[in-house]
Scaffold this motif. Structure first.
Motif, PDB file in Angstrom:
ATOM      1  N   ARG A 283       0.824  -1.202   0.000  1.00 20.96           N
ATOM      2  CA  ARG A 283       0.000   0.000   0.000  1.00 20.96           C
ATOM      3  C   ARG A 283       0.865   1.261   0.000  1.00 20.96           C
ATOM      4  O   ARG A 283       0.581   2.231  -0.696  1.00 20.96           O
ATOM      5  CB  ARG A 283      -0.908  -0.018   1.231  1.00 20.96           C
ATOM      6  N   ILE A 284       1.938   1.217   0.785  1.00 25.71           N
ATOM      7  CA  ILE A 284       2.846   2.376   0.809  1.00 25.71           C
ATOM      8  C   ILE A 284       3.435   2.586  -0.579  1.00 25.71           C
ATOM      9  O   ILE A 284       3.518   3.711  -1.087  1.00 25.71           O
ATOM     10  CB  ILE A 284       3.964   2.163   1.861  1.00 25.71           C
ATOM     11  N   GLY A 285       3.822   1.481  -1.224  1.00 17.71           N
ATOM     12  CA  GLY A 285       4.353   1.567  -2.589  1.00 17.71           C
ATOM     13  C   GLY A 285       3.339   2.192  -3.522  1.00 17.71           C
ATOM     14  O   GLY A 285       3.655   3.067  -4.329  1.00 17.71           O
ATOM     15  N   MET A 286       2.098   1.743  -3.373  1.00 18.93           N
ATOM     16  CA  MET A 286       1.020   2.238  -4.235  1.00 18.93           C
ATOM     17  C   MET A 286       0.884   3.758  -4.130  1.00 18.93           C
ATOM     18  O   MET A 286       0.837   4.459  -5.139  1.00 18.93           O
ATOM     19  CB  MET A 286      -0.294   1.566  -3.829  1.00 18.93           C
ATOM     20  N   TRP A 287       0.857   4.275  -2.914  1.00 20.18           N
ATOM     21  CA  TRP A 287       0.676   5.723  -2.740  1.00 20.18           C
ATOM     22  C   TRP A 287       1.885   6.497  -3.227  1.00 20.18           C
ATOM     23  O   TRP A 287       1.766   7.600  -3.755  1.00 20.18           O
ATOM     24  CB  TRP A 287       0.346   6.061  -1.282  1.00 20.18           C
ATOM     25  N   HIS A 288       3.077   5.923  -3.042  1.00 26.69           N
ATOM     26  CA  HIS A 288       4.272   6.593  -3.572  1.00 26.69           C
ATOM     27  C   HIS A 288       4.171   6.738  -5.083  1.00 26.69           C
ATOM     28  O   HIS A 288       4.445   7.792  -5.634  1.00 26.69           O
ATOM     29  CB  HIS A 288       5.537   5.813  -3.206  1.00 26.69           C
ATOM     30  N   ILE A 289       3.791   5.653  -5.738  1.00 30.12           N
ATOM     31  CA  ILE A 289       3.683   5.712  -7.202  1.00 30.12           C
ATOM     32  C   ILE A 289       2.624   6.737  -7.591  1.00 30.12           C
ATOM     33  O   ILE A 289       2.860   7.629  -8.404  1.00 30.12           O
ATOM     34  CB  ILE A 289       3.305   4.330  -7.787  1.00 30.12           C
ATOM     35  N   TYR A 290       1.465   6.634  -6.969  1.00 30.07           N
ATOM     36  CA  TYR A 290       0.339   7.448  -7.426  1.00 30.07           C
ATOM     37  C   TYR A 290       0.577   8.935  -7.203  1.00 30.07           C
ATOM     38  O   TYR A 290       0.435   9.744  -8.119  1.00 30.07           O
ATOM     39  CB  TYR A 290      -0.945   7.006  -6.724  1.00 30.07           C
ATOM     40  N   ILE A 291       0.971   9.274  -5.983  1.00 29.05           N
ATOM     41  CA  ILE A 291       1.172  10.693  -5.687  1.00 29.05           C
ATOM     42  C   ILE A 291       2.399  11.218  -6.424  1.00 29.05           C
ATOM     43  O   ILE A 291       2.381  12.325  -6.981  1.00 29.05           O
ATOM     44  CB  ILE A 291       1.266  10.922  -4.165  1.00 29.05           C
ATOM     45  N   GLY A 292       3.453  10.406  -6.470  1.00 27.17           N
ATOM     46  CA  GLY A 292       4.659  10.817  -7.184  1.00 27.17           C
ATOM     47  C   GLY A 292       4.363  11.115  -8.645  1.00 27.17           C
ATOM     48  O   GLY A 292       4.717  12.172  -9.166  1.00 27.17           O
ATOM     49  N   VAL A 293       3.683  10.185  -9.300  1.00 29.30           N
ATOM     50  CA  VAL A 293       3.413  10.372 -10.724  1.00 29.30           C
ATOM     51  C   VAL A 293       2.428  11.522 -10.935  1.00 29.30           C
ATOM     52  O   VAL A 293       2.590  12.344 -11.835  1.00 29.30           O
ATOM     53  CB  VAL A 293       2.901   9.064 -11.356  1.00 29.30           C
ATOM     54  N   MET A 294       1.417  11.599 -10.087  1.00 28.36           N
ATOM     55  CA  MET A 294       0.462  12.709 -10.180  1.00 28.36           C
ATOM     56  C   MET A 294       1.217  14.035 -10.113  1.00 28.36           C
ATOM     57  O   MET A 294       0.945  14.959 -10.880  1.00 28.36           O
ATOM     58  CB  MET A 294      -0.527  12.598  -9.006  1.00 28.36           C
ATOM     59  N   GLY A 295       2.204  14.098  -9.218  1.00 27.10           N
ATOM     60  CA  GLY A 295       2.980  15.326  -9.050  1.00 27.10           C
ATOM     61  C   GLY A 295       3.795  15.656 -10.286  1.00 27.10           C
ATOM     62  O   GLY A 295       3.695  16.755 -10.840  1.00 27.10           O
ATOM     63  N   PHE A 296       4.609  14.692 -10.759  1.00 26.55           N
ATOM     64  CA  PHE A 296       5.482  15.093 -11.884  1.00 26.55           C
ATOM     65  C   PHE A 296       4.711  15.262 -13.180  1.00 26.55           C
ATOM     66  O   PHE A 296       5.078  16.060 -14.039  1.00 26.55           O
ATOM     67  CB  PHE A 296       6.753  14.228 -11.999  1.00 26.55           C
ATOM     68  N   VAL A 297       3.602  14.556 -13.307  1.00 25.95           N
ATOM     69  CA  VAL A 297       2.766  14.738 -14.491  1.00 25.95           C
ATOM     70  C   VAL A 297       2.196  16.163 -14.533  1.00 25.95           C
ATOM     71  O   VAL A 297       2.158  16.803 -15.583  1.00 25.95           O
ATOM     72  CB  VAL A 297       1.645  13.679 -14.499  1.00 25.95           C
ATOM     73  N   HIS A 298       1.800  16.675 -13.368  1.00 24.10           N
ATOM     74  CA  HIS A 298       1.237  18.030 -13.384  1.00 24.10           C
ATOM     75  C   HIS A 298       2.285  19.110 -13.616  1.00 24.10           C
ATOM     76  O   HIS A 298       1.982  20.165 -14.151  1.00 24.10           O
ATOM     77  CB  HIS A 298       0.371  18.275 -12.139  1.00 24.10           C
ATOM     78  N   MET A 299       3.535  18.827 -13.260  1.00 25.64           N
ATOM     79  CA  MET A 299       4.597  19.766 -13.634  1.00 25.64           C
ATOM     80  C   MET A 299       4.711  19.827 -15.157  1.00 25.64           C
ATOM     81  O   MET A 299       4.898  20.893 -15.744  1.00 25.64           O
ATOM     82  CB  MET A 299       5.938  19.337 -13.030  1.00 25.64           C
ATOM     83  N   TRP A 300       4.580  18.680 -15.781  1.00 27.83           N
ATOM     84  CA  TRP A 300       4.623  18.646 -17.252  1.00 27.83           C
ATOM     85  C   TRP A 300       3.429  19.376 -17.852  1.00 27.83           C
ATOM     86  O   TRP A 300       3.558  20.071 -18.858  1.00 27.83           O
ATOM     87  CB  TRP A 300       4.631  17.204 -17.757  1.00 27.83           C
ATOM     88  N   PHE A 301       2.251  19.185 -17.238  1.00 30.58           N
ATOM     89  CA  PHE A 301       1.074  19.892 -17.762  1.00 30.58           C
ATOM     90  C   PHE A 301       1.329  21.393 -17.757  1.00 30.58           C
ATOM     91  O   PHE A 301       1.084  22.085 -18.747  1.00 30.58           O
ATOM     92  CB  PHE A 301      -0.176  19.579 -16.923  1.00 30.58           C
ATOM     93  N   ILE A 302       1.850  21.889 -16.635  1.00 29.95           N
ATOM     94  CA  ILE A 302       2.084  23.332 -16.545  1.00 29.95           C
ATOM     95  C   ILE A 302       3.108  23.768 -17.591  1.00 29.95           C
ATOM     96  O   ILE A 302       2.901  24.741 -18.324  1.00 29.95           O
ATOM     97  CB  ILE A 302       2.562  23.709 -15.127  1.00 29.95           C
ATOM     98  N   GLN A 303       4.206  23.014 -17.687  1.00 30.52           N
ATOM     99  CA  GLN A 303       5.224  23.383 -18.683  1.00 30.52           C
ATOM    100  C   GLN A 303       4.663  23.340 -20.097  1.00 30.52           C
ATOM    101  O   GLN A 303       4.985  24.184 -20.930  1.00 30.52           O
ATOM    102  CB  GLN A 303       6.427  22.442 -18.575  1.00 30.52           C
ATOM    103  N   GLY A 304       3.833  22.349 -20.355  1.00 26.97           N
ATOM    104  CA  GLY A 304       3.254  22.218 -21.690  1.00 26.97           C
ATOM    105  C   GLY A 304       2.328  23.373 -22.019  1.00 26.97           C
ATOM    106  O   GLY A 304       2.386  23.944 -23.108  1.00 26.97           O
TER     107      GLY A 304
END
Ligand code: HEM
Ligand SMILES: [Cu+2]
Ligand SMILES: [Cu+2]
Lengths: 226, 487
Positions: free
Chosen positions: B415-436
């Motif tokens: 479960r800890i792994g799951m949240w790391h993946i989800y929140i981590g990816v959500m975070g860096f994906v939104h940085m890309w959205f802003i840059q895009g």
């Protein structure tokens, strides 16, 4: 032999080749610790940009709210009425879905001029003054030179060609806002028309990956509009 | 062992083999992704040729090597469970595996050792106009590698259809045709779970044929036999294939979703007819929407551009229908929030988000602002990880528990792994959205001016995601080890 045992050497082999290749690249690639680029930052917003920003973050917020609502209610027993409501929604769902898609599709095709070029970017037979833009790894030229002076309020036809591979023509204003773009495909000269509304300096960046110097194909302030 | 057990064991073994291989490929690929992002901050530095090499390998390995391969593998497990019949031919499944891995090896050699770096779409004529970045031999090795992957995809997709057929179902009905008529007494014949797999198999087989022609043309040019492939035609063909190959991830994931919902709730999903009609739409249009990737190629004919927007809107129908039936069924029925259910639910949320950002890409008047910007990169990583990888994790936790016959080594860690993946990816994906949104160009070794801040901000998130991947892998390997000891 069990399949997972049989393929063990394949997996290990892939792993080893991959890691060796990675190390080779790190060494050969003058890999090192850099000084760190400065974390430069500017907010470059105009109407379409604001729209996209709101679109993305509105849905993000909506999904987070939905997460809490759903996880609170999901595991409880539902009554007959709720069942009927959600299952009975099926035929309606189809109709609503298609209506929205048709409506949105027509709307976005027909009223783009509201804030962007939309379908008008495909008009290739516009009247205007031709500017020959030639892209090649890794520069652009404008009527044969690296800079050009253009006038406000005049419709220009950028005639885009390339001497090597595919590039992209991206026109940016002084604030770094991407105004318009088009792909430049070898063998297919492309006409892109644009009328500058403000004086100032404009930049042209390459919008398609074109080998190892692509990131350097950024020509800052090469168009002066008077 | 009874006959039934035998074929289930066989399928699980094959799925597990594909799964473990895909996992290793993904681990390397995500590491490359992280290194690339790190180097964009300037904390570490690569020579340009290496950065673009890693980009090319990352794209091909993560997406085709990891994603498509995992989906294919997990398909055996689900198909055999649903059909309760053996696979049509385990030999073909193994053959597909070995050919695919040959392709992976060739691609690794072409990129890491040959410096081939034309990106995973290798738009013609970039392969032959490298400006000295790589040699001709690397092009040939790369194309041979991609041909292997294509052949493997063909073999495996045929095997999916043959398995469905040999279990006594009609392929025509399996792509949703039977639902054009109202539901008969006693329900439709074909289980709804089969439909996305059949639709994807048919779609991929059709898409691979023109692509094969393109690859052969590349080979001929590599050997100096032809030199006049039309760049625009090549691009349109590339995307004819390049769009459906994304569905080799998305459609099976939808199938895994249906399967898990039925297994978790112990009943059938709601809205079966709607779902099947929606998939029938998919089979009709999935092969004719690839040109939505070339809206900025103004020289493509206008009717193509306009039709692409309409058809791409139509392909949202299976996604919308899937979201409705999966969320609706979970909401109405009782189920336990085990690790797979959690991954499944997060995957659904990721699907909503990624899909909505895709509507922007599909819309011509928005596309001009985000084409080839980091918005696109944000969109497909949201799709690939927040939706698809989460779904694959959910189904693989079922597979692993079935395969080992034990509970997970440590559910809390998973479960800890799951949240790391989800929140981590959500975070860096939104940085890309802003840059895009602000015009940041994709496939660029350095950040576009004024956007460096967001590159920096995405690093902690990317690191969190990596930690999440490694934790999940640790739990999986430990569980397998425990399972072995129990035997
Ligand atoms: C921790 C996980 C990951 C990280 C940090 C990461 C990072 C990156 C970065 C930095 C790029 C280059 C973007 C650019 O500037 O154009 C990229 C491209 C890409 N990534 Fe990932 N990625 C991850 C996982 C994945 C996964 C799981 C997939 C697919 C299943 C994937 C598929 C791709 C593809 C197809 C490209 C495009 C390559 C190209 O433009 O040719 N990535 N990724
Ligand atoms: Cu370029
Ligand atoms: Cu597409």
């Amino acid at each position: 032999m069990a399949f997972t045992k049989e393929i063990k050497p394949v997996i290990l082999g892939t792993l080893v080749v991959g890691v060796i290749g990675l190390v080779v690249n790190l060494v050969r690639g003058d890999f090192g610790f850099g000084s760190g680029i400065k974390a430069d930052h500017a907010w470059n917003f105009d109407l379409p940009r604001a729209f996209l920003f709101i679109w993305e973050f509105f849905w993000l917020a909506a999904v987070i709210v939905f997460f809490f609502k759903f996880t609170k209610n999901a595991t409880s027993e539902k009554d007959e009425k709720t069942f009927e409501k959600i299952e009975g929604f099926e035929p309606k769902f189809f109709k609503i879905m298609i209506s929205i898609l048709v409506f949105a599709g027509i709307l976005t095709l027909l009223v783009p001029a509201f804030f962007g070029p939309g379908l008008s970017q495909y008009n290739t037979d516009n009247e205007g003054i031709v500017v020959n833009v030639v892209a090649s790894q890794y520069t652009f030229t404008f009527n044969g030179s690296t800079t050009i002076e253009l006038q406000v309020g005049v419709n220009y036809i950028f005639n885009l060609t390339t001497t090597d591979t595919t590039h992209g023509f991206g026109l940016y204003d002084t604030n770094g806002i991407l105004l318009i773009q088009a792909q430049i495909v070898p063998g297919h000269p492309t006409n892109l028309s644009y009328t500058f509304e403000e004086t100032g300096l404009y930049s042209v960046y390459c919008m398609e990956y074109c080998s190892a110097g692509h990131h350097a194909m950024r020509m800052n302030d090469v168009i002066t509009v008077v | 062992m009874t006959e039934k057990k035998q074929h289930l064991e066989e399928a699980k073994e094959l799925s597990m083999g594909y799964f473990l291989t895909g996992m290793v490929i993904l681990l390397i690929a995500t590491l490359l992704g992280f290194l690339k992002r790190l180097s964009q901050t300037g904390i570490i530095e690569f020579r340009a040729t290496s950065w673009y090499t890693l980009m090319t390998l990352h794209g091909m390995a993560a997406f085709v090597g990891g994603g498509v391969f995992l989906c294919m593998g997990l398909t055996w497990y689900v198909l055999v469970n649903v059909l309760d019949k053996p696979l049509h031919s385990t030999k073909l499944v193994k053959l597909g595996y070995y050919i695919f891995m040959t392709g992976v090896a060739l691609i690794v050699i072409a990129t890491l050792f040959g410096n081939y770096a034309a990106s995973w779409v290798f738009l013609h004529p970039l392969s032959f106009e490298a400006a000295g970045a790589w040699d001709n031999w690397a092009v040939i090795v790369w194309v041979l590698g991609v041909i292997c992957a294509g052949v493997a995809i063909l073999i495996v997709e045929f095997e999916v259809l043959l398995t469905i057929k040999s279990a006594g179902y009609s392929i025509i009905n399996a792509v949703g045709v039977e639902a054009l008529a109202p539901e008969p007494e006693g329900g439709y014949k074909t289980p709804v779970v089969l439909v996305p797999f059949a639709v994807n198999a048919v779609g991929m087989i059709i898409a691979t044929i023109p692509f094969a022609g393109l690859l052969i043309a590349f080979l001929l040019q590599g050997f100096g036999l032809v030199s006049n492939i039309d760049a625009l035609l090549a691009k349109n063909i590339l995307w004819w294939f390049g769009h459906p190959v994304v569905y080799a991830l998305l459609f099976p994931s939808a199938g895994f979703g249906y399967y898990m919902v039925e297994r978790l709730t112990g009943g059938k999903i709601i809205g079966e007819r709607l779902t099947k009609i929606a998939w029938f739409v998919a089979v009709a249009v999935q092969n004719i929407i690839g040109s939505h990737h070339v809206y900025q190629d103004l020289v493509n004919p206008l009717p193509v551009h306009v039709s692409q927007q309409i058809l791409t809107y139509a392909i949202t129908i299976p996604s919308l229908a899937s979201l409705y039936v999966i969320i609706g069924t979970l909401y109405l029925r009782k189920f336990e929030w085990d690790i797979s259910a959690k991954f499944l639910f997060l995957s659904i949320l990721g699907w909503i988000l990624a899909g909505l950002s895709g509507v922007v890409n599909a819309t011509i008047f928005w596309n001009v602002y985000i084409h080839n910007t980091l918005w696109i990169v944000a969109h497909f990583h949201a799709m690939a990880i927040l939706n698809i990888m989460m779904m694959l994790a959910a189904i693989s936790y079922f597979l692993i528990r079935d395969y080992t016959g034990t509970e997970l080594y440590n559910e809390k860690l998973a479960r800890i792994g799951m949240w790391h993946i989800y929140i981590g990816v959500m975070g860096f994906v939104h940085m890309w959205f802003i840059q895009g949104i602000m015009g940041g160009i994709r496939r660029s070794m350095t950040s576009t001016p004024n956007l460096g801040l967001y590159t920096w901000l995405s690093i902690p998130f990317a690191l969190a995601a990596l930690i999440g991947f490694w934790l999940s892998v640790f739990v999986i390997l430990k569980t397998i080890q425990n399972g072995k000891q129990n035997e």
